[in-house]
Write an enzyme that holds these catalytic residues in place. Structure first.
Site, PDB file in Angstrom:
ATOM      1  N   CYS A 245       0.866  -1.183   0.000  1.00 28.52           N
ATOM      2  CA  CYS A 245       0.000   0.000   0.000  1.00 28.52           C
ATOM      3  C   CYS A 245       0.901   1.231   0.000  1.00 28.52           C
ATOM      4  O   CYS A 245       1.677   1.441   0.943  1.00 28.52           O
ATOM      5  CB  CYS A 245      -0.858  -0.027   1.266  1.00 28.52           C
ATOM      6  SG  CYS A 245      -1.888   1.427   1.478  1.00 28.52           S
TER       7      CYS A 245
ATOM      8  N   CYS B   2      -0.758   3.604  -6.683  1.00 31.13           N
ATOM      9  CA  CYS B   2      -1.661   2.981  -5.708  1.00 31.13           C
ATOM     10  C   CYS B   2      -1.890   1.563  -6.208  1.00 31.13           C
ATOM     11  O   CYS B   2      -2.149   1.362  -7.405  1.00 31.13           O
ATOM     12  CB  CYS B   2      -2.978   3.762  -5.644  1.00 31.13           C
ATOM     13  SG  CYS B   2      -4.306   2.883  -4.768  1.00 31.13           S
TER      14      CYS B   2
HETATM   15  N1  DGL Z   1      -3.926   0.438  -2.296  1.00 39.28           N
HETATM   16  C1  DGL Z   1      -3.522   1.507  -1.489  1.00 39.28           C
HETATM   17  C2  DGL Z   1      -2.357   2.298  -2.000  1.00 39.28           C
HETATM   18  O1  DGL Z   1      -1.522   1.725  -2.666  1.00 39.28           O
HETATM   19  C3  DGL Z   1      -4.530   2.151  -0.589  1.00 39.28           C
HETATM   20  C4  DGL Z   1      -5.570   2.964  -1.231  1.00 39.28           C
HETATM   21  C5  DGL Z   1      -6.642   3.465  -0.265  1.00 39.28           C
HETATM   22  O2  DGL Z   1      -7.137   2.692   0.553  1.00 39.28           O
HETATM   23  O3  DGL Z   1      -6.964   4.651  -0.391  1.00 39.28           O
HETATM   24  O4  DGL Z   1      -2.220   3.457  -1.743  1.00 39.28           O
END
Ligand code: DGL
Length: 271
Positions: free
Chosen positions: A77, A187
């Site tokens: 993440c 993301c």
């Molecule tokens: N998948 C995540 C990232 O890479 C989190 C996105 C979220 O929950 O806003 O930032």
């Protein structure tokens, strides 16, 4: 003598299903490893909440995975990494791999037009991202491109395309695509909709993500720390049977089904 910790699983977490895009890359190059995946869907999205809240949630997720008995942690993440990676590292007596928007490979594609960085508002506001963008500023024009609301749509609708395509068309409407040479998918959720992004952005723009780089980095670190489970890695594989235990803070069975489906699309069957 083999380090007995090599047999322990690797922990992976994200706010939801996005981290599955990273896990798929890891399984492809580390097929003998076992994994514990935590999706914090009860608190998703992370990217539009205050920094302090996400730091606390990231430390909770880390604590949970630590208690399952892992040998390494992948923070799949960008948002959690951007605001909490230092504190997460302090909590863990084993290697921790974080994620950041893949600016380096995007810049290396040069000679550059603009590079759009699609990421959550929190990632793009963070000190960590701004230091990274500053580092590469002389090599390309880097444009932060916050996508508030996109993670929720992906969590709700993937793989149905309608709302995703509508969101992306609106997002890209002010952009002159001729000026853009690359889009960084900053993301892990956005990697799941690469095809839809490509359809809107057009095939002259390169899409860059950090998933494969993260998987390779994890392999190098595990090898250096003598934590790699090497049993069976010599066999070339066409399909993968992965050992993963899933944990979800929200609607468990629905999210686990989605995660397994996404892995299946990548040729990975959960054993
Ligand atoms: N998948 C995540 C990232 O890479 C989190 C996105 C979220 O929950 O806003 O930032």
């Amino acid at each position: 003598m083999e380090n007995p910790k090599t047999q322990l699983p690797i922990g992976v977490f994200d706010s939801g299903i996005g981290g599955i895009s990273v896990l798929a890359e890891i399984i492809r190059i580390l097929p003998s490893e076992e994994f514990v995946y935590f999706a914090d869907t009860q608190h998703a999205p992370y990217g539009t909440k205050p920094e302090g809240v996400i730091r606390a949630l990231s430390l909770n997720a880390t604590g949970f995975l630590c208690r399952t008995g892992i040998k390494s942690l992948v923070v799949a993440c960008n948002t959690a990494t951007s605001v909490a990676i230092n504190e997460i590292r302090k909590m863990c007596p084993f290697p921790v791999i974080g994620m950041e928007p893949a600016l380096k490979p995007a810049v290396e594609l040069g000679p550059a037009g603009k590079i759009l960085v699609m990421a959550t508002p929190l990632t793009l506001k963070s000190k960590k991202f701004n230091a990274l963008a500053y580092h590469y500023r002389h090599l390309a024009e880097i444009i932060p491109f916050p996508c508030a609301g996109l993670v929720e749509i992906i969590e709700r609708h993937h793989p149905q395309k309608g709302e995703i395509t509508e969101y992306l068309s609106h997002l890209f409407s002010p952009i002159n695509k001729e000026d853009v040479s690359a889009i960084v998918l900053g993301c892990t959720h956005y990697v799941l909709i690469k095809k839809e992004i490509m359809d809107i952005a057009g095939n002259k723009i390169a899409l860059v993500d950090g998933n494969y780089g993260t998987a390779r980095h994890l392999r190098t670190v595990l090898r250096n720390e003598r934590l790699l489970n090497i049993a069976g890695t010599e066999r070339p594989r066409i399909s993968f049977k992965a050992r993963i235990s899933f944990h979800v803070s929200g609607n468990e069975s629905e999210v686990i089904t989605k995660c397994k489906h996404l892995l299946q699309q990548e040729g990975i069957v959960c054993g």
